[in-house]
Structure formats: C-alpha cells, structure tokens
Design a protein around this motif. Structure first.
Motif, PDB file in Angstrom:
ATOM      1  N   ASN A  38       0.816  -1.222   0.000  1.00 60.23           N
ATOM      2  CA  ASN A  38       0.000   0.000   0.000  1.00 60.23           C
ATOM      3  C   ASN A  38       0.846   1.266   0.000  1.00 60.23           C
ATOM      4  OD1 ASN A  38      -2.012   1.921   0.100  1.00 60.23           O
ATOM      5  ND2 ASN A  38      -2.777   1.369   2.114  1.00 60.23           N
ATOM      6  N   CYS A  39       1.894   1.277  -0.800  1.00 65.20           N
ATOM      7  CA  CYS A  39       2.511   2.559  -1.127  1.00 65.20           C
ATOM      8  C   CYS A  39       1.485   3.263  -2.010  1.00 65.20           C
ATOM      9  CB  CYS A  39       3.825   2.343  -1.869  1.00 65.20           C
ATOM     10  SG  CYS A  39       4.793   3.853  -2.021  1.00 65.20           S
ATOM     11  N   SER A  40       1.344   4.570  -1.850  1.00 70.18           N
ATOM     12  CA  SER A  40       0.259   5.265  -2.540  1.00 70.18           C
ATOM     13  C   SER A  40       0.596   6.727  -2.793  1.00 70.18           C
ATOM     14  CB  SER A  40      -1.009   5.162  -1.684  1.00 70.18           C
ATOM     15  OG  SER A  40      -1.874   6.267  -1.860  1.00 70.18           O
ATOM     16  N   ASN A  89      12.498   7.320  -3.291  1.00 65.07           N
ATOM     17  CA  ASN A  89      11.746   8.374  -3.980  1.00 65.07           C
ATOM     18  C   ASN A  89      10.431   8.716  -3.286  1.00 65.07           C
ATOM     19  OD1 ASN A  89      10.395   6.112  -4.531  1.00 65.07           O
ATOM     20  ND2 ASN A  89      10.559   6.215  -6.742  1.00 65.07           N
ATOM     21  N   HIS A  90      10.240   8.275  -2.046  1.00 62.95           N
ATOM     22  CA  HIS A  90       9.058   8.720  -1.318  1.00 62.95           C
ATOM     23  C   HIS A  90       9.206  10.213  -1.033  1.00 62.95           C
ATOM     24  CE1 HIS A  90       9.168   4.302  -0.273  1.00 62.95           C
ATOM     25  NE2 HIS A  90       8.070   4.470  -0.983  1.00 62.95           N
ATOM     26  N   PHE A  91       8.088  10.911  -1.015  1.00 65.16           N
ATOM     27  CA  PHE A  91       8.202  12.361  -0.865  1.00 65.16           C
ATOM     28  C   PHE A  91       6.922  12.971  -0.318  1.00 65.16           C
ATOM     29  CE2 PHE A  91       6.720  11.559  -5.240  1.00 65.16           C
ATOM     30  CZ  PHE A  91       5.588  12.355  -5.310  1.00 65.16           C
ATOM     31  N   VAL A 125       1.476  13.410  -1.210  1.00 64.36           N
ATOM     32  CA  VAL A 125       2.236  12.537  -0.313  1.00 64.36           C
ATOM     33  C   VAL A 125       2.455  11.203  -1.013  1.00 64.36           C
ATOM     34  CG1 VAL A 125       2.192  11.316   1.903  1.00 64.36           C
ATOM     35  CG2 VAL A 125       1.196  13.613   1.736  1.00 64.36           C
ATOM     36  N   HIS A 126       3.700  10.779  -1.107  1.00 59.59           N
ATOM     37  CA  HIS A 126       4.027   9.457  -1.656  1.00 59.59           C
ATOM     38  C   HIS A 126       4.761   8.667  -0.576  1.00 59.59           C
ATOM     39  CE1 HIS A 126       6.833   6.879  -4.406  1.00 59.59           C
ATOM     40  NE2 HIS A 126       5.800   6.176  -3.978  1.00 59.59           N
ATOM     41  N   SER A 127       4.033   7.739   0.056  1.00 58.98           N
ATOM     42  CA  SER A 127       4.656   6.926   1.093  1.00 58.98           C
ATOM     43  C   SER A 127       3.834   5.660   1.278  1.00 58.98           C
ATOM     44  CB  SER A 127       4.733   7.718   2.402  1.00 58.98           C
ATOM     45  OG  SER A 127       5.439   6.969   3.374  1.00 58.98           O
ATOM     46  N   PRO A 181      -3.695   3.629  -3.728  1.00 61.78           N
ATOM     47  CA  PRO A 181      -2.525   2.756  -3.580  1.00 61.78           C
ATOM     48  C   PRO A 181      -2.035   2.119  -4.886  1.00 61.78           C
ATOM     49  CG  PRO A 181      -4.481   1.656  -2.707  1.00 61.78           C
ATOM     50  CD  PRO A 181      -4.923   3.008  -3.163  1.00 61.78           C
ATOM     51  N   HIS A 182      -0.724   1.937  -4.988  1.00 62.87           N
ATOM     52  CA  HIS A 182      -0.180   1.295  -6.199  1.00 62.87           C
ATOM     53  C   HIS A 182       0.559  -0.019  -5.943  1.00 62.87           C
ATOM     54  CE1 HIS A 182       2.635   4.756  -5.224  1.00 62.87           C
ATOM     55  NE2 HIS A 182       3.434   3.736  -5.046  1.00 62.87           N
ATOM     56  N   ASN A 183       0.651  -0.464  -4.671  1.00 63.23           N
ATOM     57  CA  ASN A 183       1.231  -1.790  -4.384  1.00 63.23           C
ATOM     58  C   ASN A 183       0.229  -2.585  -3.561  1.00 63.23           C
ATOM     59  OD1 ASN A 183       3.619  -0.800  -5.501  1.00 63.23           O
ATOM     60  ND2 ASN A 183       4.665  -0.574  -3.540  1.00 63.23           N
ATOM     61  N   SER A 207      -0.140   4.121 -15.058  1.00 67.85           N
ATOM     62  CA  SER A 207       1.176   4.299 -14.426  1.00 67.85           C
ATOM     63  C   SER A 207       1.003   5.074 -13.124  1.00 67.85           C
ATOM     64  CB  SER A 207       2.125   5.031 -15.364  1.00 67.85           C
ATOM     65  OG  SER A 207       1.894   6.426 -15.326  1.00 67.85           O
ATOM     66  N   HIS A 208       1.936   4.905 -12.206  1.00 66.32           N
ATOM     67  CA  HIS A 208       1.878   5.636 -10.936  1.00 66.32           C
ATOM     68  C   HIS A 208       2.992   6.660 -10.875  1.00 66.32           C
ATOM     69  CE1 HIS A 208       5.343   3.369  -9.953  1.00 66.32           C
ATOM     70  NE2 HIS A 208       5.324   3.633  -8.671  1.00 66.32           N
ATOM     71  N   GLY A 209       3.562   6.967 -12.031  1.00 65.96           N
ATOM     72  CA  GLY A 209       4.634   7.948 -12.078  1.00 65.96           C
ATOM     73  C   GLY A 209       5.201   7.977 -13.480  1.00 65.96           C
TER      74      GLY A 209
HETATM   75 MN    MN Z   1       5.484   4.054  -4.367  1.00 70.09          MN
END
Ligand code: MN
Ligand code: 5GP
Ligand code: MN
Length: 464
Positions: free
Chosen positions: A99-101, A216-218, A247-249, A335-337, A387-389
């Motif tokens: 749940n990285c998002s 690259n979390h930010f 927020v990317h974490s 979320p992307h994972n 894509s998530h980025g």
């Molecule tokens: Mn991520």
C-alpha cells in the motif's frame, strides 16, 4: 538488443509483447510503451517470468500488463507490473512496500502568500518529518482498530481518546473525507500481524509512523498549474492557481515485516522436489495460506493509510498555524502496491495505479516536472491500471556515479527546492533520473486508459 536469451519480444510501435521461450503456454505479457521511451531488457525478462509463474498444486497467471513507467525492480518483479491470477497469489508481485500510494490535497492559499512564509513552513516540516517534533502517540485500542478495520475504526477510537497530534485534528473533516480514500481506507486485517512494538497496551509511540521513508518517497507542495477538465476538477474540489500537496509513502516497517515474512513463507511452502521458478519469485496456492497472506497484506495496508493521513495532517496543521483556518481538503489517496479481488481471482499491482471508471488517478512526474491528476476510464484490457509515475530511467547507482553529470542543469535541478534529510537524495532522485512524464501520460490517454483533469507543478519537495 532487447531480445535476451530465452525471451521472445515483439513490438508494434505501441505495445511490447514478451514471453519466455521455455514456457510457450504462459500468457504473453504486454507493456504499453511509446517508441520515444526507454525500455530495459531486464524489465521485460522480469515481466515474462512473472507471466510464466504457476504452482505445482494448481493456480495460474491469467494476464500480465505493464504500464509505461515500467522499469526493472530490485526484487525480481518489474515496477509497473499488473498481474491477474486465479488460484494463486504472488506476495513478491506486491513487494514489501505494501500500500505505497499517492495522496493529493489542495488548499486555498495564494501561492505568493505561501512562498512569503517558505522558511517558517520548511523549518516546521523538517522538525516533523526529520527530527521528531511530531507527536504520533496512539492509544492501543486505536491502533488495534486501525490494523483490524482500517481508518474508520481508527477514527472512532481516536474520537474517544484523541492523543498527540490527533488532539489538534479536525476529526469530523477526516470522517467526511473517508470516501476519498481508495476502498475507504478500510481493509480486513489482523492485528496479530503487527510487529510486537505496536501490540503493547496503553500509549504507543511508533517511530516509523508519519515518516516519509527513503528513496523516492516524498511530500511535495505544488501549484495547480492548469485545469483541463473543468467539470471533473470542480467536482473534486480542484481549481487553477490553488496550492496543493502530494504525499508518496507506504507502510514503512510494517510492510517490510509482512512482505519479507510472506516471501519467505511462499518459498518455504513450495512443494519439495518441484522445480523452483527461475525468477526466484514464489507464488502461494494453498487456500488457507492465501487467505492468511491477504489478511497480513491488508493489515500492513491499513497501517499505510494512517501513515499517509498523518503525513498530510502535519502539512495541514502547519498550514493552519501559518495561514489561519484553511480547509486543505483531500482530493484522493490511491494505492499502487496491493492485491485485490478481480474477476474471481486476484489482481496484484506493483507500481501501478488503479484507473477505474471516473476515479482519480494521480501520476507524479519528478521534483522538477509536471505531475498529473487524471481520471480513470476503467479500461479492462489494461486491467483498469495506469502508471503511478514517470518511472525511473537511470538507477540510483548510475545517478550517484555520474561524475561530470553532476552539474545542476544537467540533472534538471535548476530551480528545484528539495529539502532532503540526506544530501545524496537530491542527485539520486534528480529529475534527470526519471523518464519524461509527457509521453508516459500521452500514451495512456491514446490507449483510452485515462483522461487529463489537471496539472500540478512542484514548489518544494521533502525527501528523507
Ligand atoms: Mn510508491
Ligand atoms: P515509486 O512508487 O515507483 O517508488 O515512484 C513513483 C514515481 O514517483 C516515480 O516513477 C516518479 O515519476 C515519481 N517521483 C519520484 N520522485 C518524485 C518527486 O520528488 N516529486 C514528484 N512529483 N514525483 C516524483
Ligand atoms: Mn514505496
């Protein structure tokens, strides 16, 4: 040059189709990728290996897709992979940052007014994110409710006993915003999956809660640069010229614990004597283990929902300190994972954003490029995924060993306001490390996966 040993690769100018020669019965994996974007043979190899997974006791991979931000993954599964399975799940296809998002807020603060107080804002945020000035005290009941039921359970318990920074939160606002978190931020977890430090009685101060995490979390403050779809933007509360923050974490130590444990368990559960998957990625097929894994994954996912909520609340509270009563509403958290049910089986995304019909899709570029707010079209052929980025084009290692490339303008760092705990982050995560976001987004619009709603430009980026 892409045709590695044992790999069949075809390209029609839009989509790569790859398959391991050794597994002609595996479904072909498809990668959407315009000709002007880079592609690495290693990533294609990883994707084909994912498509070829099967379990001796049954269960199979039905479809594999990859998004244009596709690039090799460190653990053997390419970033940007989406895999549809039946009768098996693949813990490695979600990875350890469960749940990285991407989470996006907007705020009605004029950008000039914000920049006039930049230093005060940065000092406060550095304290919170890097130097422990935030107070993340949690009651054990709130933590347990979080892990078992997600954000709604956490909110109810926290309303009864608001501790630490929660005492200054507008909990009613968080209630109203809960439908802007993917799946309501509410998965069915099991607190027994928490590391022991989180399972204590009384007040718990978890050092990994409300931390950004490395790489690259930010957390990035942005400006809404352009609105393209006025009706959608209006409905989502987004207007041109607004301040925004993204927020990317993910799930921090909790996800690492669950992810690693289950990758090992999947390996240990592999039937003795059966040939190992060449990729080193082991699927789980036993129904009891599958259920147990999904519960563990959901527990870490619930933790990640709170981690991002708190990271964003720290921005919100700081903006309120500096600018008075600002609402700073949530636009979306997606979320992307994660593994989710899909057509009688499961869909595991690793670095891919759900792009369901009319749902917000958040696609960051880099700390020096445009980020995009899109809407999904629910394209079933793309497994409703975007894509998530932009995707990494150069490895961290090659960035930090760039030598002559360390000139700011070559790295794309001119004008970038990066507030990093570790100095090397600025180089490793420089805009030049990433693919150009323009063609990544355009190719997915062409393929009817997403449509543009608004564009955002970075003002300052926090990285640990
Ligand atoms: Mn991520
Ligand atoms: P990942 O989830 O694979 O770790 O990263 C997601 C994406 O975030 C990357 O592909 C990249 O496009 C984007 N990204 C990385 N660093 C930054 C940043 O500092 N700011 C913004 N806006 N995007 C970033
Ligand atoms: Mn992550």
């Amino acid at each position: 040059a892409l045709a590695r040993e044992g790999l069949d690769v075809a390209y029609d100018g839009r989509v790569y189709t790859v398959r391991l020669q050794a597994d002609p019965h595996a479904p072909p994996a498809e990668v959407l990728l315009p000709p002007d974007l880079p592609v690495e043979g290693k990533a294609l190899q990883q994707l084909a290996a994912l498509a070829a997974l099967h379990h001796p006791d049954g269960g199979r991979v039905k479809q594999v897709r990859a998004t244009p931000d596709f690039h090799p993954g460190d653990s053997g599964v390419a970033i940007g992979s989406v895999v549809h399975t039946e009768g098996l799940v693949v813990p490695g296809a979600v990875g350890t940052d469960i749940n990285c998002s991407m989470r996006l807020h907007v705020a009605d603060i004029p950008v000039d007014a914000f920049l006039a107080r930049r230093d005060a804002f940065v000092e406060r945020m550095k304290g919170h994110y890097f130097f422990g000035t935030r107070d993340v005290a949690q009651g054990s009941r709130a933590l347990e409710a979080l892990l078992r039921d997600g954000l709604p359970g956490w909110l109810l318990e926290t309303e009864g006993q608001p501790l630490g920074m929660a005492a200054r939160m507008e909990l009613g606002q968080l209630h109203r915003e809960s439908d802007r978190v993917y799946l309501g931020g509410a998965l069915e977890g099991d607190p027994a999956w928490a590391p022991t430090g989180l399972r204590r009685e009384g007040v718990v101060r978890d050092p990994s809660l409300a931390t950004i995490g490395g790489g690259n979390h930010f957390v990035e403050v942005q400006r809404v640069e352009a609105v393209v779809d006025r009706a959608r933007a209006w409905a989502w509360g987004v207007r041109e010229g607004q301040l925004a923050f993204m927020v990317h974490s993910g799930s921090r130590d909790m996800g690492k614990h669950v992810g690693r444990t289950w990758q090992e368990r999947a390996r240990a559960a592999w039937p003795t004597g059966a040939p190992h998957p060449g990729s080193g990625i082991f699927p789980l097929a036993d129904p009891t283990k599958v259920r147990e894994y999904l519960k563990a994954e959901a527990t870490a996912a619930n933790y990640a929902f709170l981690n991002r909520l708190l990271l964003a609340e720290l921005v919100r509270q700081t903006l309120r300190e500096l600018f008075g009563d600002v609402e700073a509403p949530l636009v979306y958290d997606v979320p992307h994972n994660i593994t989710l049910p899909w057509e009688g089986g499961w869909l595991a995304r690793k670095g891919a954003c759900p792009a369901e019909e009319d749902q917000p899709v958040i696609i960051p570029g880099s700390m020096g490029a445009t980020s995009y707010l899109m809407r999904g079209l629910g394209n079933a052929k793309a497994l409703a995924s975007a894509s998530h980025g932009a995707g990494r084009a150069h490895s961290r290692f090659s960035m930090s060993r760039g030598g002559a490339k360390h000139r700011e303008e070559d790295l794309g760092l001119t004008g970038v306001d990066c507030i990093a705990l570790r100095a090397e982050r600025r180089i490793e995560e420089a805009p030049a490390a990433y693919k150009p976001i323009g063609p990544v987004v355009a190719s997915q619009v062409d393929a009817d996966i997403i449509r543009e709603v608004a564009r955002l430009r970075p003002l300052m980026t926090f990285k640990a």
